[in-house]
Design a protein around this motif. Sequence first.
Motif, short mmCIF file in Angstrom:
data_model
loop_
_atom_site.label_atom_id
_atom_site.label_comp_id
_atom_site.label_asym_id
_atom_site.label_seq_id
_atom_site.Cartn_x
_atom_site.Cartn_y
_atom_site.Cartn_z
N ASP A 31 0.82 -1.13 0.08
CA ASP A 31 -0.03 -0.02 0.10
C ASP A 31 0.87 1.06 0.16
OD1 ASP A 31 -2.01 1.80 0.24
OD2 ASP A 31 -2.25 1.48 2.44
N ARG A 40 8.97 11.18 -0.04
CA ARG A 40 9.71 11.14 1.41
C ARG A 40 11.05 10.79 1.31
NH1 ARG A 40 7.36 14.32 4.10
NH2 ARG A 40 8.10 13.25 5.82
N THR A 41 11.39 10.12 0.23
CA THR A 41 12.76 9.45 0.06
C THR A 41 13.71 9.98 -1.01
OG1 THR A 41 12.22 7.56 -1.42
CG2 THR A 41 11.80 7.33 1.09
N ARG A 155 5.69 -1.97 3.79
CA ARG A 155 6.03 -0.86 2.96
C ARG A 155 6.79 0.16 3.70
NH1 ARG A 155 0.66 3.02 3.79
NH2 ARG A 155 0.99 3.51 5.92
N ALA A 156 7.21 0.08 4.93
CA ALA A 156 8.14 0.84 5.43
C ALA A 156 9.56 0.72 5.25
CB ALA A 156 7.95 1.15 7.00
N VAL A 159 10.49 -0.07 0.31
CA VAL A 159 10.52 1.18 -0.66
C VAL A 159 11.90 1.55 -0.93
CG1 VAL A 159 8.19 1.16 -0.57
CG2 VAL A 159 9.63 2.88 0.69
N ILE A 160 12.73 1.29 0.31
CA ILE A 160 13.66 2.43 0.49
C ILE A 160 15.22 1.59 -0.24
CG2 ILE A 160 15.38 3.07 2.24
CD1 ILE A 160 13.14 3.12 4.04
N GLN A 220 13.38 -1.42 11.05
CA GLN A 220 13.89 0.01 11.29
C GLN A 220 12.83 0.91 11.79
OE1 GLN A 220 16.36 2.66 8.68
NE2 GLN A 220 14.35 2.77 7.59
N ALA A 259 20.60 7.61 1.72
CA ALA A 259 19.56 6.68 2.50
C ALA A 259 18.35 7.49 2.31
CB ALA A 259 19.99 6.98 3.99
N ARG A 262 16.10 13.75 1.49
CA ARG A 262 16.05 14.74 2.54
C ARG A 262 17.12 14.92 3.64
NH1 ARG A 262 11.11 13.93 5.82
NH2 ARG A 262 11.12 11.71 5.03
N GLY A 318 24.69 5.24 9.46
CA GLY A 318 23.78 3.96 9.40
C GLY A 318 23.84 3.22 10.58
O1 UT7 Z 1 20.74 3.91 5.34
C1 UT7 Z 1 20.45 3.36 6.80
C2 UT7 Z 1 19.94 4.53 7.39
N1 UT7 Z 1 18.56 4.58 7.47
C3 UT7 Z 1 17.88 5.82 6.96
O2 UT7 Z 1 18.63 7.01 7.07
C4 UT7 Z 1 16.41 5.79 6.91
C5 UT7 Z 1 15.97 7.10 7.84
N2 UT7 Z 1 14.81 7.35 7.75
C6 UT7 Z 1 13.87 7.76 6.83
O3 UT7 Z 1 14.36 7.70 5.65
C7 UT7 Z 1 12.46 7.79 6.61
O4 UT7 Z 1 11.86 8.08 8.01
C8 UT7 Z 1 11.62 6.87 6.08
C9 UT7 Z 1 11.58 7.12 4.42
C10 UT7 Z 1 11.94 5.50 6.50
C11 UT7 Z 1 10.01 7.11 6.45
O5 UT7 Z 1 9.58 8.43 6.23
P1 UT7 Z 1 9.19 9.35 7.26
O6 UT7 Z 1 8.72 10.55 6.58
O7 UT7 Z 1 9.71 9.36 8.41
O8 UT7 Z 1 7.45 8.59 7.39
P2 UT7 Z 1 6.91 7.99 8.78
O9 UT7 Z 1 7.77 6.75 9.36
O10 UT7 Z 1 6.91 9.19 9.68
O11 UT7 Z 1 5.62 7.58 8.52
C12 UT7 Z 1 4.69 8.68 7.75
C13 UT7 Z 1 3.39 8.15 7.37
C14 UT7 Z 1 2.79 6.85 8.28
O12 UT7 Z 1 1.31 7.03 8.11
P3 UT7 Z 1 0.68 7.69 9.35
O13 UT7 Z 1 0.89 6.77 10.72
O14 UT7 Z 1 0.95 9.00 9.46
O15 UT7 Z 1 -0.90 7.22 8.93
C15 UT7 Z 1 3.27 5.64 7.53
O16 UT7 Z 1 2.71 4.57 8.08
O17 UT7 Z 1 3.57 7.23 6.34
C16 UT7 Z 1 3.36 6.10 6.14
N3 UT7 Z 1 4.28 5.35 5.22
C17 UT7 Z 1 4.08 5.12 4.18
N4 UT7 Z 1 2.95 5.55 3.11
C18 UT7 Z 1 3.08 5.02 1.68
C19 UT7 Z 1 5.44 4.68 5.61
N5 UT7 Z 1 5.96 4.23 4.42
C20 UT7 Z 1 5.27 4.35 3.67
C21 UT7 Z 1 5.06 3.86 2.32
N6 UT7 Z 1 4.09 4.30 1.36
N7 UT7 Z 1 6.00 3.32 1.61
#
Ligand code: UT7
Length: 332
Positions: A31, A40-41, A155-156, A159-160, A220, A259, A262, A318
Motif C-alpha cells: 500500500d 519522502r525519500t 512498506r516502511a 521501498v527504500i 527500522q 539513504a 531529505r 547507518g
Molecule cells: O541507510 C540506513 C539509514 N537509514 C536511514 O537513514 C533511513 C532514515 N529514515 C527515513 O528515511 C524515513 O524515516 C523513512 C523514509 C523510512 C520514512 O519516512 P517518514 O517521513 O519518516 O515517514 P514515517 O515513518 O513518519 O511515516 C509517515 C506515514 C505513516 O502513516 P501515518 O501513521 O501518518 O498514517 C506511515 O505509515 O507514512 C506511512 N508510510 C507510508 N505510506 C506510503 C510509511 N511507509 C510508507 C510507504 N508508502 N512506503
Amino acid sequence: MSNLRRAKITALGTYVPPRVLSNKDLEKMVDTTDEWIMERTGIRERHLVEKGMATSDLAAEAARKALVQRQVQPKDVGAIIVATVTPDMFFPSTACLVQHKLGAVGTWGFDLSAACSAFVYALQAGAQFVCTGAHKNVLVIGADVMSSVIDYTDRATCVIFGDGAGAVLLEPANGDSEGIIDFLHEVDGSGGCALYMPGGGSLHPSTHETVDKKMHFVHQDGQAVFKYAVRKMAEVCDRLLTRNNLKGSDIDAFIPHQANKRIITATADRLGLRKESVIINIDRYGNTTAGTIPLAMETACQEGRLKKGDLVMLASVGAGFTVGATLLRWAF
Ligand code: UT7
C-alpha cells in the motif's frame, strides 16, 4: 598521518544487477504510491538481483572493472576488504569468495561490518595498509544485496533499499597534493535497536520461530534513524571541515551515503555546501547500504562533476549507529 605517505583512490568500478523495481511496481505489491516514495525519500527505482546472485558476484564484478580501469592484475592486489552487511554467508567471508572469483592468488582480505558506513570505514582500513607501506594495491569494495533481508510486505522498508556494489583501488599518493587527507568516525551502540536484523546470529539462531516472527528481515524505526542521521552527518562533517581549516563552500564534491534525499539536502544546507557540489543518485538506485558511496562516485564521474584535484567529502550514517566522514583530493 603526516609521517606516513597518503593513500589515493586510483580506480573505480561499479555494478548493479539489471533487474529494475520501480515505484510503480511497488504500488502493486504494498500500500504505497510513487508520489509518497518520491516525496519522502527521493527514490524512483532500485535494482535487484535475480535469485542465485549474491553479494560476492556484485562485488567481484565491480572489482574487476576497477582493476581493468587501472590495468592492475588480480595477482598484484595486496588485500581485499569487502564492506557488507549481507555477506553470501556467515563464513567463509565474502572477501575470500571475491578473491577466488577474481583469481587474486596470494592476496588476503576480510569483511568489514558497519552497515551504511561500511564503505568509508573500509576505505580508511585499506588506506592504513597503503600509508604504512604494507601494500601497494588495496581493493576496497562496498557491496550489498539488501533484497535478501527485506520483507517485501513491509512498506516502511521495502521501498527504500536496493542491491549494488562499487569498488575502488587504493595506491600510494604522490605527495600531499592528492589522496585521503583526514577522517572522522564514530559509533554509538545506543542506537542499535533503531535499525537491525534480529534473527540468525548467536543471540537468536535461526529456528522456525525466528522465521515465523520475521526476524531475518531489516527492522527500522525510520524517524529515529532519520533524526539521528540529519544531526550527526552534519556534525561530523562540520568537525572534520573545521579541524582542516575548511568551509562547506570549499568542497567540490560532497558524496554522501544515499539513504534519503531529505537527509542529504538537510546536511548540505547545514554545512553551507554549494548546491552543485552535492551528489545525489538515490533516485536510480535507492539505498544500497555499502554500495551507495562508490555508486555516487561513479555518477559524479559520469556527469563530469568529479575531476582530478577536486576536494571531496564523503559522509555516512547507518545502523549501529555508525557515523563516518572522509576528506580527500580526487586523484584521477
Ligand atoms: O541507510 C540506513 C539509514 N537509514 C536511514 O537513514 C533511513 C532514515 N529514515 C527515513 O528515511 C524515513 O524515516 C523513512 C523514509 C523510512 C520514512 O519516512 P517518514 O517521513 O519518516 O515517514 P514515517 O515513518 O513518519 O511515516 C509517515 C506515514 C505513516 O502513516 P501515518 O501513521 O501518518 O498514517 C506511515 O505509515 O507514512 C506511512 N508510510 C507510508 N505510506 C506510503 C510509511 N511507509 C510508507 C510507504 N508508502 N512506503
